[in-house]
Design an enzyme around this catalytic site. Structure first.
Site, PDB file in Angstrom:
ATOM      1  N   SER A 191       7.296   2.380  -1.141  1.00 29.87           N
ATOM      2  CA  SER A 191       7.861   0.896  -1.138  1.00 29.87           C
ATOM      3  C   SER A 191       7.884   0.755  -2.875  1.00 29.87           C
ATOM      4  O   SER A 191       8.902   0.192  -3.000  1.00 29.87           O
ATOM      5  CB  SER A 191       6.902  -0.089  -0.530  1.00 29.87           C
ATOM      6  OG  SER A 191       6.946   0.188   0.788  1.00 29.87           O
ATOM      7  N   ASN A 243       0.860  -1.233  -0.070  1.00 35.59           N
ATOM      8  CA  ASN A 243      -0.148  -0.106   0.073  1.00 35.59           C
ATOM      9  C   ASN A 243       0.749   1.304  -0.160  1.00 35.59           C
ATOM     10  O   ASN A 243       0.342   2.298  -0.083  1.00 35.59           O
ATOM     11  CB  ASN A 243      -1.022   0.011   1.250  1.00 35.59           C
ATOM     12  CG  ASN A 243      -2.377  -0.232   1.003  1.00 35.59           C
ATOM     13  OD1 ASN A 243      -2.996   0.244  -0.177  1.00 35.59           O
ATOM     14  ND2 ASN A 243      -2.741  -1.637   1.592  1.00 35.59           N
ATOM     15  N   SER A 244       2.083   1.173   0.215  1.00 33.32           N
ATOM     16  CA  SER A 244       3.195   2.270   0.061  1.00 33.32           C
ATOM     17  C   SER A 244       3.463   2.579  -1.299  1.00 33.32           C
ATOM     18  O   SER A 244       4.341   1.752  -1.755  1.00 33.32           O
ATOM     19  CB  SER A 244       4.188   2.047   1.124  1.00 33.32           C
ATOM     20  OG  SER A 244       5.195   3.063   0.989  1.00 33.32           O
ATOM     21  N   PRO A 245       3.311   3.771  -1.736  1.00 36.56           N
ATOM     22  CA  PRO A 245       4.067   4.248  -2.804  1.00 36.56           C
ATOM     23  C   PRO A 245       5.512   4.443  -2.922  1.00 36.56           C
ATOM     24  O   PRO A 245       6.070   4.288  -3.747  1.00 36.56           O
ATOM     25  CB  PRO A 245       3.355   5.682  -3.386  1.00 36.56           C
ATOM     26  CG  PRO A 245       2.899   6.354  -1.874  1.00 36.56           C
ATOM     27  CD  PRO A 245       2.518   5.084  -1.074  1.00 36.56           C
TER      28      PRO A 245
END
Length: 197
Positions: free
Chosen positions: A16, A12-14
């Site tokens: 990442s 869910n992390s951009p």
């Protein structure tokens, strides 16, 4: 002795999404292994002072969007700033990653592709067909999805990874740990590279 990078992340992390390919290149250049450690932000944030995006001030939310634009341009990685399916229930997708890790497939490549499906292609990672399409593209077995559904130990792995992350001083994602050094954020990958030298 082979060096190791512990990589704490969520799909869910951009940030990442931005970090995966570069991390792989650094590891290859420095002959380092990557230990993939998906975590649960729902456990990590409350215990380390983090806030879900929607609870942050308007100023912080606006700055995040500006930074995503800048880094998308800098890294030449296209991104949907506000994808339709964000935040997405990533549970099946991340469990599929764990299945790939345990089956000794190239799980980093899978993490990168799943991140791109969400952030570049604006697809729903909660949709089993989306995950299947990614696996087919990477020539990985579709049985990984069924394993992800059936394997009860994966919830404990995610929880254990999160506990381990907190014990090492991790408070956000992506975070990279080399030895006892902690590096938070995809913009710290230069320091990760330096730590491996």
């Amino acid at each position: 002795m082979t060096k190791k990078i512990e990589y704490y992340f969520v799909l869910n992390s951009p940030w990442s999404y931005f970090s995966g390919a570069r991390l792989g290149q650094i590891a290859k250049q420095k002959n380092a292994d990557i230990d993939l450690k998906p975590v649960l932000l729902s456990e990590l944030f409350p215990r380390t002072g983090g806030q879900p995006l929607k609870q942050r001030s308007q100023q912080r939310q606006a700055y995040r969007l500006a930074e995503l634009k800048r880094w998308s341009s800098r890294l030449a990685l296209p991104i949907h700033l506000e994808p339709t399916y964000f935040p997405v229930d990533e549970s099946l997708a991340v469990r599929t990653v764990i299945a790939a890790i345990q089956s000794q497939h190239d799980a980093l490549e899978l993490v990168i592709a799943l991140g791109a499906a969400l952030w570049r292609d604006n697809l729903n990672l909660a949709d089993e067909q989306v995950i299947a399409d990614v696996l087919i593209k990477l020539q990985l077995p579709l049985t990984l999805i069924q394993t992800a559904k059936d394997e009860q130990s994966y919830a404990k792995i995610l929880s254990d990874n999160t506990e381990e992350a907190i014990s090492k001083g991790v408070f956000g994602v992506p975070t990279f740990v080399v030895g006892s050094d902690v590096f938070w954020g995809q913009d710290r990958l230069d320091f990760v590279e330096q730590a491996l030298t």
